[in-house]
Write an enzyme that holds these catalytic residues in place. Structure first.
Site, PDB file in Angstrom:
ATOM      1  N   SER A 182       0.827  -1.209   0.000  1.00  0.00           N
ATOM      2  CA  SER A 182       0.000   0.000   0.000  1.00  0.00           C
ATOM      3  C   SER A 182       0.857   1.252   0.000  1.00  0.00           C
ATOM      4  O   SER A 182       0.331   2.341  -0.160  1.00  0.00           O
ATOM      5  CB  SER A 182      -0.958  -0.003   1.193  1.00  0.00           C
ATOM      6  OG  SER A 182      -0.271  -0.342   2.359  1.00  0.00           O
ATOM      7  N   HIS A 199      -3.684  -3.492  -5.671  1.00  0.00           N
ATOM      8  CA  HIS A 199      -3.937  -2.958  -4.335  1.00  0.00           C
ATOM      9  C   HIS A 199      -5.402  -3.141  -3.962  1.00  0.00           C
ATOM     10  O   HIS A 199      -6.279  -2.416  -4.426  1.00  0.00           O
ATOM     11  CB  HIS A 199      -3.536  -1.473  -4.282  1.00  0.00           C
ATOM     12  CG  HIS A 199      -3.637  -0.882  -2.918  1.00  0.00           C
ATOM     13  ND1 HIS A 199      -4.272   0.303  -2.651  1.00  0.00           N
ATOM     14  CD2 HIS A 199      -3.193  -1.345  -1.714  1.00  0.00           C
ATOM     15  CE1 HIS A 199      -4.210   0.548  -1.352  1.00  0.00           C
ATOM     16  NE2 HIS A 199      -3.557  -0.435  -0.762  1.00  0.00           N
ATOM     17  N   GLU A 217      -6.901  -1.133  -7.048  1.00  0.00           N
ATOM     18  CA  GLU A 217      -6.045  -0.229  -7.820  1.00  0.00           C
ATOM     19  C   GLU A 217      -4.983  -1.058  -8.545  1.00  0.00           C
ATOM     20  O   GLU A 217      -4.312  -1.891  -7.929  1.00  0.00           O
ATOM     21  CB  GLU A 217      -5.388   0.796  -6.891  1.00  0.00           C
ATOM     22  CG  GLU A 217      -6.388   1.827  -6.370  1.00  0.00           C
ATOM     23  CD  GLU A 217      -5.796   2.816  -5.357  1.00  0.00           C
ATOM     24  OE1 GLU A 217      -6.127   3.999  -5.413  1.00  0.00           O
ATOM     25  OE2 GLU A 217      -5.001   2.378  -4.498  1.00  0.00           O
ATOM     26  N   ASN A 221      -5.998   6.118  -0.935  1.00  0.00           N
ATOM     27  CA  ASN A 221      -5.446   6.507   0.367  1.00  0.00           C
ATOM     28  C   ASN A 221      -5.006   7.965   0.362  1.00  0.00           C
ATOM     29  O   ASN A 221      -5.098   8.662   1.373  1.00  0.00           O
ATOM     30  CB  ASN A 221      -4.259   5.611   0.742  1.00  0.00           C
ATOM     31  CG  ASN A 221      -4.732   4.254   1.238  1.00  0.00           C
ATOM     32  OD1 ASN A 221      -5.912   4.091   1.549  1.00  0.00           O
ATOM     33  ND2 ASN A 221      -3.837   3.285   1.287  1.00  0.00           N
TER      34      ASN A 221
HETATM   35  P1  NAI Z   1      -0.384  -9.128   8.050  1.00  0.00           P
HETATM   36  O1  NAI Z   1       0.717  -8.829   8.985  1.00  0.00           O
HETATM   37  O2  NAI Z   1      -1.751  -9.334   8.579  1.00  0.00           O
HETATM   38  O3  NAI Z   1      -0.015 -10.427   7.198  1.00  0.00           O
HETATM   39  C1  NAI Z   1       1.235 -10.677   6.643  1.00  0.00           C
HETATM   40  C2  NAI Z   1       1.403 -12.188   6.560  1.00  0.00           C
HETATM   41  O4  NAI Z   1       2.532 -12.474   5.739  1.00  0.00           O
HETATM   42  C3  NAI Z   1       1.654 -12.860   7.901  1.00  0.00           C
HETATM   43  O5  NAI Z   1       0.732 -13.912   8.089  1.00  0.00           O
HETATM   44  C4  NAI Z   1       3.073 -13.395   7.800  1.00  0.00           C
HETATM   45  O6  NAI Z   1       3.255 -14.613   8.487  1.00  0.00           O
HETATM   46  C5  NAI Z   1       3.221 -13.587   6.317  1.00  0.00           C
HETATM   47  N1  NAI Z   1       4.599 -13.511   5.810  1.00  0.00           N
HETATM   48  C6  NAI Z   1       5.528 -12.568   6.072  1.00  0.00           C
HETATM   49  N2  NAI Z   1       6.659 -12.821   5.381  1.00  0.00           N
HETATM   50  C7  NAI Z   1       6.448 -13.949   4.682  1.00  0.00           C
HETATM   51  C8  NAI Z   1       7.212 -14.710   3.757  1.00  0.00           C
HETATM   52  N3  NAI Z   1       8.455 -14.354   3.428  1.00  0.00           N
HETATM   53  N4  NAI Z   1       6.677 -15.822   3.255  1.00  0.00           N
HETATM   54  C9  NAI Z   1       5.416 -16.204   3.569  1.00  0.00           C
HETATM   55  N5  NAI Z   1       4.638 -15.515   4.414  1.00  0.00           N
HETATM   56  C10 NAI Z   1       5.141 -14.404   4.962  1.00  0.00           C
HETATM   57  O7  NAI Z   1      -0.365  -7.947   6.963  1.00  0.00           O
HETATM   58  P2  NAI Z   1      -1.546  -7.381   6.077  1.00  0.00           P
HETATM   59  O8  NAI Z   1      -2.257  -6.315   6.799  1.00  0.00           O
HETATM   60  O9  NAI Z   1      -2.294  -8.504   5.485  1.00  0.00           O
HETATM   61  O10 NAI Z   1      -0.722  -6.659   4.910  1.00  0.00           O
HETATM   62  C11 NAI Z   1      -0.087  -7.369   3.887  1.00  0.00           C
HETATM   63  C12 NAI Z   1       0.237  -6.419   2.750  1.00  0.00           C
HETATM   64  O11 NAI Z   1      -0.967  -5.825   2.284  1.00  0.00           O
HETATM   65  C13 NAI Z   1       1.133  -5.259   3.125  1.00  0.00           C
HETATM   66  O12 NAI Z   1       1.977  -4.989   2.047  1.00  0.00           O
HETATM   67  C14 NAI Z   1       0.149  -4.113   3.376  1.00  0.00           C
HETATM   68  O13 NAI Z   1       0.735  -2.851   3.158  1.00  0.00           O
HETATM   69  C15 NAI Z   1      -0.871  -4.411   2.324  1.00  0.00           C
HETATM   70  N6  NAI Z   1      -2.207  -3.850   2.577  1.00  0.00           N
HETATM   71  C16 NAI Z   1      -2.779  -3.902   3.814  1.00  0.00           C
HETATM   72  C17 NAI Z   1      -4.051  -3.403   4.032  1.00  0.00           C
HETATM   73  C18 NAI Z   1      -4.714  -3.521   5.356  1.00  0.00           C
HETATM   74  O14 NAI Z   1      -5.761  -2.881   5.561  1.00  0.00           O
HETATM   75  N7  NAI Z   1      -4.188  -4.314   6.266  1.00  0.00           N
HETATM   76  C19 NAI Z   1      -4.817  -2.781   2.930  1.00  0.00           C
HETATM   77  C20 NAI Z   1      -4.159  -2.848   1.647  1.00  0.00           C
HETATM   78  C21 NAI Z   1      -2.904  -3.341   1.500  1.00  0.00           C
END
Ligand code: NAI
Length: 677
Positions: free
Chosen positions: A417, A438, A450, A488
């Site tokens: 994001s 996105h 997006e 955003n």
């Molecule tokens: P989160 O922290 O809930 O989930 C990330 C997951 O990735 C975790 O389960 C972790 O164990 C796993 N992970 C980390 N490194 C890894 C790897 N090398 N191999 C396999 N699994 C791995 O994070 P979230 O909130 O889901 O965000 C994920 C992405 O989405 C980020 O880039 C964030 O900026 C983006 N994003 C988040 C939004 C939100 O509202 N949370 C909205 C839009 C985009």
């Protein structure tokens, strides 16, 4: 009988049954255009002159029966009278269809919406395909009108007022099974039985059953005003009268004219004619066409991906994976933590149970969602979506490690994001493969995605990403890889202004009400709490590097203390069973008179800045993105439509006034001054 029609085919078989096929020329979908109506009138006139033993109406399109009236024609009415003439014409034709002295059967598969549903309602019998793809609906309220081709009178007649009003006021679609239960249709059967069903109905027309007494009760003259009052109260919670007049017009139509169906038909026509030329309807019709324009960006003939691999099964990745499987894709979901994968399955099951209902469908969706801790799906996937931690180095390492494994033509996408794509793709041998997809949280609810392009991203890759987005029933919006992208970026100044107002002592419910009075679905404070204050802070901090926004100290403080909003039970508001407690009455408080202007103008100013910086290509795309990404008051037709309505000059003056009162964050962006903006 003539068979020289452009949009219809008719043949009478040996038993004198007329089979009338709708097949709109040069279109994948049947919509009731003026030209199609011209021919329909001719056909009905001929059938009236020489009635067959029975008439069956069916569609030759794979997509379904009829998707509605031709919405584009709605925008061409210059006066109420012009609209009334067109509506009256449809009434005349449908009335003639209804009065044919033979059994008439609509054979419905796929979409049967709006004018299409009203056509079917003018038939004596309705048979619908018992398949999940069948969708029956009267969604006119979503366009700022109500059914106008006799649908209000006839749906109430067949379903009874409580069910019909709910059907029309919600604008929600029904499956064939539910429609059968609610008496909207007579039979639900597989499509292959359509011909036999029609023949059997025409040979032995089933007797019409009167509605049960308890259903008719709600329409009794003495009870109607009371029932209407209850319905009005419910509607007012979702759609204020000042912004959305159509539901109220429909309720009044029923209350005043139910006892005289002919009069109700007449009044239905004049009510819709009046609504359709109004601003709300014209703006909502604009939103509908904007949605179509976004969908058309996802057109790509030969791109048919089957397998999606998602890496990262957290909040976003888990829900993205579940959604893709829900949409029919085979999905492998990879996470470094086993618990994350178990959690994905639990959440997916909950989603499928709610949306699919039927066990067989739930099981097959679950079968398509495959936990894959080792990443075995990588080498087979057509699209790989990364949704791991928001850290450039971690993302680079991941893409570097998977590039040699994946198929050479697989699309590589990131859900980042805030990290510029060019910072992630440097790890790739072929950086042009990386595109941003996105998604927004919650994935199942938010219609927009997006499509983020950096100068390096291959044009074909971003087109394929848009096509994939459409295939999972989301709306693709191409944006440049600049901080905050579109959604955003416009949202953050608006949210920050709300927090500044809160800091100044304006009660939170007053701030939220100023926004909902403007037409936002939820106030900014409640929105921040719902999104999560940690996420808001993270995005705001990122954007503050490039934009003139300051992250309020209070926000940082709350996040530090673990007050994260809805998910932690306490944010700006305290949450009780997922609902914010808005606290004591603010009746005695007099708010400053510029609360709404401060909120809205910061959003508008940023939207203008985005267009100037070419984050999106056109005003229409910006309007679409901001409506579908933030929920921006749909009845206003989008920020740029609103700017045009209010006039640039007046809004610039308002910004200048706010700037002198509150400081440079209200400086009008240079984009305003451009005449071609
Ligand atoms: P989160 O922290 O809930 O989930 C990330 C997951 O990735 C975790 O389960 C972790 O164990 C796993 N992970 C980390 N490194 C890894 C790897 N090398 N191999 C396999 N699994 C791995 O994070 P979230 O909130 O889901 O965000 C994920 C992405 O989405 C980020 O880039 C964030 O900026 C983006 N994003 C988040 C939004 C939100 O509202 N949370 C909205 C839009 C985009």
């Amino acid at each position: 009988m003539s068979n020289e029609y452009k949009h219809w085919k008719i043949n009478r078989d040996n038993n004198d049954i007329a089979w009338l096929h709708i097949d709109k020329a040069d279109s994948k979908t049947n919509v009731l255009s003026a030209e199609l109506f011209d021919e329909f009138e001719q056909i009905i006139n001929e059938l009236t002159d020489k009635p067959p033993k029975g008439l069956a109406i069916l569609s030759d399109k794979e997509s379904g029966f009829v998707a509605g009236a031709d919405v584009k024609e709605f925008t061409r009415f210059e006066t109420e009278n012009e609209a009334l003439t067109a509506i009256n014409r449809a009434h005349t034709i449908f009335n003639k269809l209804e009065q044919l002295p033979c059994p008439t059967v609509a054979l419905i598969h796929g979409f049967c919406l709006g004018g299409g549903m009203e056509l079917a309602l003018a038939c004596k019998y309705r048979v619908a395909d018992d398949d999940p793809k069948t969708k029956l609906g009267l969604p006119e309220v979503k366009l700022g009108i109500h059914p106008g081709f006799g649908g209000s009178v006839r749906s109430i007649r067949v379903m009874g007022a409580p069910a019909a009003m709910n059907f029309m006021l919600s604008g929600r679609n029904m499956s064939a099974r539910v429609a059968k239960r609610q008496r909207l249709i007579h039979f639900a059967t597989p499509k292959r039985h359509f011909v036999n069903a029609a023949i059997s109905i025409i040979n032995n027309p089933p007797k019409a059953k009167p509605l049960p007494f308890w259903i008719r009760l709600a329409s009794y003259k003495q009870l109607r005003p009371l029932v209407a009052k209850m319905i009005t109260k419910k509607v007012a919670k979702r759609a204020p009268r000042a912004h959305y007049p159509a539901p109220y017009a429909l309720i009044e139509l029923w209350v005043h004219h139910h006892d005289d169906p002919d009069e109700m038909l007449k009044k239905e026509a004049s009510s819709v004619a009046q609504l359709i030329v109004g601003r709300t309807a014209q703006n909502l019709i604009r939103v509908f066409t904007l949605q179509d324009e976004l969908k058309s960006l996802g057109r790509y003939e030969d791109f048919a991906p089957k397998h999606v691999h998602v890496i990262g099964g957290g909040v976003m990745g888990g829900d993205i994976a579940a959604w893709c499987a829900f949409s029919g894709f085979t999905v492998t979901i990879q996470d470094q933590k086993k618990e994350a994968l178990a959690n994905v399955s639990t959440r997916a099951y909950r989603l499928y149970k709610k949306r699919l209902k039927i066990n067989r469908l739930i099981t097959s969706a679950m079968d398509r969602l495959i936990p894959d801790p080792k990443g075995n799906g990588l080498k087979r996937a057509d699209i790989i979506i990364e949704a791991i931690f928001e850290d450039a180095k971690v993302k680079q390492d991941l893409f570097k490690s998977i590039e040699p494994i994946v198929k050479p033509d697989a699309i590589l996408a990131t859900n980042t994001s805030s990290i510029p794509l060019d910072e992630i793709n440097i790890a790739l041998k072929d950086p042009s493969r990386l595109v941003g997809l996105h998604f927004f949280n919650p994935v199942a609810m938010m219609p927009l995605v997006e499509i983020v392009k950096s100068p390096t991203t291959d044009e074909d890759v971003s087109k394929k990403a848009a096509a994939f987005t459409k295939q999972i029933n989301k709306l693709p919006l191409p944006v440049t890889s600049t901080p905050g992208f579109l959604v955003n970026r416009v949202l953050m100044p608006y949210l920050m202004e709300a927090m500044i107002l809160a800091n100044e002592g304006v009660p939170l419910p007053i701030i939220d009400k100023a926004a909902t009075d403007y037409g936002m679905p939820m106030g900014p404070i409640e929105l921040a709490d719902t999104v999560g204050l940690d996420i808001c802070m993270h995005v705001a901090e990122n954007l503050s590097k490039d934009m003139s926004i300051e992250v309020p100290e209070k926000l940082k403080d709350m996040v530090e203390k673990g007050f994260l909003g809805k998910k932690s039970g306490q944010g700006f508001y305290l949450f009780n069973k997922g609902k914010p407690v808005k606290g004591a009455s603010t009746k005695d408080y007099t708010p400053p008179n510029d609360v709404q202007d401060r909120l809205v103008l910061r959003l508008l100013n940023e939207a203008v800045a985005c267009l100037r910086d070419k984050v999106v290509e056109t005003e229409r795309q910006a309007d679409a993105g901001i409506i579908f990404g933030t929920g921006f008051a749909p009845f206003r037709g989008g920020p740029f439509n609103y700017i045009e309505y209010r006039g640039q000059e007046q809004l610039i003056k308002m910004l200048e006034k706010l700037q002198s009162r509150h400081g440079p964050r209200f400086t009008a962006n240079e984009g305003w001054l451009k005449p071609d903006n």
